[in-house]
Motif scaffolding. Structure first.
Motif, short mmCIF file in Angstrom:
data_model
loop_
_atom_site.label_atom_id
_atom_site.label_comp_id
_atom_site.label_asym_id
_atom_site.label_seq_id
_atom_site.Cartn_x
_atom_site.Cartn_y
_atom_site.Cartn_z
N PRO A 88 11.16 3.81 -1.36
CA PRO A 88 11.95 5.04 -1.21
C PRO A 88 11.58 5.79 0.07
N VAL A 89 12.61 6.20 0.81
CA VAL A 89 12.42 6.90 2.09
C VAL A 89 13.24 8.17 2.10
N PHE A 90 12.70 9.24 2.67
CA PHE A 90 13.48 10.47 2.85
C PHE A 90 13.41 10.88 4.31
N SER A 100 17.54 0.53 2.13
CA SER A 100 18.10 0.27 0.79
C SER A 100 17.96 1.46 -0.15
N ASP A 101 16.96 2.32 0.08
CA ASP A 101 16.71 3.45 -0.83
C ASP A 101 16.33 4.65 0.02
N CYS A 102 17.33 5.44 0.41
CA CYS A 102 17.08 6.50 1.40
C CYS A 102 17.89 7.75 1.11
N GLY A 103 17.25 8.91 1.25
CA GLY A 103 17.92 10.20 1.19
C GLY A 103 17.74 10.92 2.51
N MET A 104 18.55 11.96 2.74
CA MET A 104 18.48 12.64 4.04
C MET A 104 18.86 14.10 3.91
N PHE A 105 18.15 14.96 4.65
CA PHE A 105 18.49 16.37 4.75
C PHE A 105 18.56 16.74 6.23
N VAL A 106 19.65 17.39 6.63
CA VAL A 106 19.86 17.77 8.03
C VAL A 106 19.78 19.28 8.16
N VAL A 160 8.70 21.29 2.83
CA VAL A 160 7.55 21.35 1.92
C VAL A 160 7.98 21.02 0.49
N SER A 161 9.00 21.72 0.00
CA SER A 161 9.46 21.47 -1.37
C SER A 161 10.08 20.08 -1.51
N ILE A 162 10.70 19.59 -0.45
CA ILE A 162 11.28 18.25 -0.49
C ILE A 162 10.19 17.20 -0.64
N ILE A 163 9.12 17.34 0.15
CA ILE A 163 8.02 16.37 0.05
C ILE A 163 7.40 16.40 -1.34
N LYS A 164 7.16 17.60 -1.88
CA LYS A 164 6.56 17.71 -3.21
C LYS A 164 7.43 17.02 -4.27
N THR A 165 8.71 17.32 -4.24
CA THR A 165 9.63 16.74 -5.22
C THR A 165 9.74 15.24 -5.06
N PHE A 166 9.86 14.80 -3.82
CA PHE A 166 10.07 13.38 -3.52
C PHE A 166 8.85 12.54 -3.90
N ILE A 167 7.66 13.03 -3.61
CA ILE A 167 6.45 12.24 -3.84
C ILE A 167 5.94 12.34 -5.28
N ASN A 175 0.80 -1.23 0.00
CA ASN A 175 0.00 0.00 0.00
C ASN A 175 0.83 1.28 0.00
N VAL A 176 2.01 1.23 0.59
CA VAL A 176 2.80 2.45 0.79
C VAL A 176 3.79 2.64 -0.35
N GLU A 177 3.73 3.81 -0.99
CA GLU A 177 4.60 4.09 -2.14
C GLU A 177 5.89 4.79 -1.72
N ARG A 178 5.77 5.80 -0.86
CA ARG A 178 6.95 6.55 -0.40
C ARG A 178 6.76 6.98 1.05
#
Length: 225
Positions: free
Chosen positions: A169-171, A194-200, A216-223, A86-89
């Protein structure tokens, strides 16, 4: 959108309202918070995950991405593990997926607190003891009237063994100055997925969106991409 402990569906309003321009957003009061009644039993995070997944199914949402903060992030992670179909991102912000490490000073404080509680139970009324708990307990404890059994269960959970089993994919969005869910947690999660990005966020706290709204912009771009 899954909020943190002691918060409600409006806590992350500043983050999710701009997302409504491009996405359908569902933000709810988790059981026991806001206007939602508490569970009848002492739930753990897995119980919360199953409940939210069942709710989404009931309203006809079969595929979705999840954004969770702190306690809500842990629930989001567990939904991704339990319901991968069910979960995409997944976007996790200061999520307490792992149990926090504590130094000697913390254990001394806890031991002293427990000792004082036992001593006070001999000499003081229950009302006086509750007043003392509210004064000297943790912030989460102070905000957990009627939910303390669930809080105790929740803070002792550790799901590090599940990290390698989540393959979507996870952020991660984290505050460098976060003490509730320190940065080492984000680094360990990042290493083991296995598929992860990160912003600190350099000056970020446990609520890093208050210091930096790039989430906000990260979520929009990522999803959306």
């Amino acid at each position: 959108v899954l909020h943190g402990w002691g918060c409600d569906k409006d806590n992350l309003r500043g983050v999710y309202l701009p997302l409504c321009e491009d996405l359908r957003v569902i933000s709810i009061d988790l059981p026991g918070f806001g206007k939602s009644g508490r569970p009848k039993e002492t739930w753990g995070s897995v119980d919360y995950a199953n409940d939210i997944a069942a709710f989404l199914k009931d309203i006809g949402v079969e595929k979705y991405s999840l954004f969770g903060h702190s306690f809500g992030g842990k629930i989001a992670f567990l939904i991704a593990y339990l319901y991968p179909q069910n979960v995409e991102r997944l976007v996790l912000m200061a999520a307490n997926v792992l149990r926090n490490r504590h130094g000697l000073a913390w254990y001394w404080k806890v031991w002293t607190y427990k000792l004082m509680k036992k001593v006070m139970s001999i000499f003081y009324s229950r009302e006086k003891i509750e007043e003392w708990k509210k004064r000297f307990g943790s912030e989460d404890y102070k905000m957990s009237e009627g939910m303390r059994d669930i809080l105790v269960k929740e803070v002792n959970e550790d799901f590090s063994s599940l990290l390698s089993k989540v393959n979507i994919p996870v952020f991660l969005y984290w505050g460098k100055k976060d003490t509730a869910t320190p940065l080492w947690m984000a680094k360990k999660i990042n290493r083991n997925l296995s598929d992860c990005g990160m912003f600190v966020v350099d000056n970020g706290t446990h609520y890093p969106f208050l210091q930096d709204m790039r989430i906000v912009s990260i979520i929009k771009t990522f999803i959306l991409n």
